[in-house]
Scaffold this active site. Structure first.
Site, PDB file in Angstrom:
ATOM      1  N   SER A   1       0.800  -1.229   0.000  1.00  0.00           N
ATOM      2  CA  SER A   1       0.000   0.000   0.000  1.00  0.00           C
ATOM      3  C   SER A   1       0.833   1.279   0.000  1.00  0.00           C
ATOM      4  O   SER A   1       0.280   2.362  -0.184  1.00  0.00           O
ATOM      5  CB  SER A   1      -0.963   0.020   1.188  1.00  0.00           C
ATOM      6  OG  SER A   1      -0.277   0.233   2.394  1.00  0.00           O
TER       7      SER A   1
ATOM      8  N   LYS B   1       1.077   4.175   6.938  1.00  0.00           N
ATOM      9  CA  LYS B   1       0.301   5.036   6.034  1.00  0.00           C
ATOM     10  C   LYS B   1       0.836   6.463   6.088  1.00  0.00           C
ATOM     11  O   LYS B   1       1.560   6.839   7.000  1.00  0.00           O
ATOM     12  CB  LYS B   1      -1.179   5.074   6.429  1.00  0.00           C
ATOM     13  CG  LYS B   1      -1.875   3.739   6.445  1.00  0.00           C
ATOM     14  CD  LYS B   1      -2.101   3.210   5.070  1.00  0.00           C
ATOM     15  CE  LYS B   1      -2.794   1.851   5.127  1.00  0.00           C
ATOM     16  NZ  LYS B   1      -2.633   1.107   3.923  1.00  0.00           N
TER      17      LYS B   1
END
Length: 141
Positions: free
Chosen positions: A61, A98
């Site tokens: 990701s 993230k």
């Protein structure tokens, strides 16, 4: 994207040679003639124990941020996470890596891969920022 904590970095590192030239991605140069000084990787990566940890990244990701599955990330727990920092966090007790986005009072965890949608932090969510990623190391073999 999740992570595995590998532990803190020892304060005294091994010194390795640093050459005084940049290496082209073409034909090799005899590096021994260009040794400038001996340095340690903990100096280059600004690693200062005990608040700096290595983690192993799992998942895809964060590809757009240059963080790949299997990379080692250096996490500084002493840095205050700010807007646009890449962070290691626990979201509802699940580990994530993230990009932190702050829009007013709203916090969003963004992936750097279009396959994954933004994760808005909602009322009732538990978010704990564990640290800011300052560097990553990739193995090529």
């Amino acid at each position: 994207m999740s992570f595995i904590v590998l532990g803190p970095i020892a304060e005294d590192g091994i010194k390795v040679p640093k050459c005084s030239f940049r290496v082209p991605a073409g034909f090799p140069s005899p590096a021994a003639d260009h040794i400038e000084k001996h340095i340690s990787l903990d100096e280059i990566l600004n690693i200062r124990a005990p608040h700096v940890y290595l983690i192993s990244i799992a998942g895809d990701s964060m590809l757009g941020a240059g963080i790949f599955d299997g990379d080692l990330a250096i996490v500084d727990r002493a840095l205050e996470a700010g807007h646009n920092d890449v962070v290691v966090a626990l979201l509802n007790n699940e580990p994530v890596c993230k990009r932190l986005c702050k829009r007013g009072a709203q916090m969003i965890l963004l992936s750097e891969n279009p396959k994954y949608p933004p994760r808005y932090i909602l009322e009732g969510d538990e978010l704990a920022i564990w640290g800011v990623i300052t560097n990553s190391v990739r193995r090529h073999v």
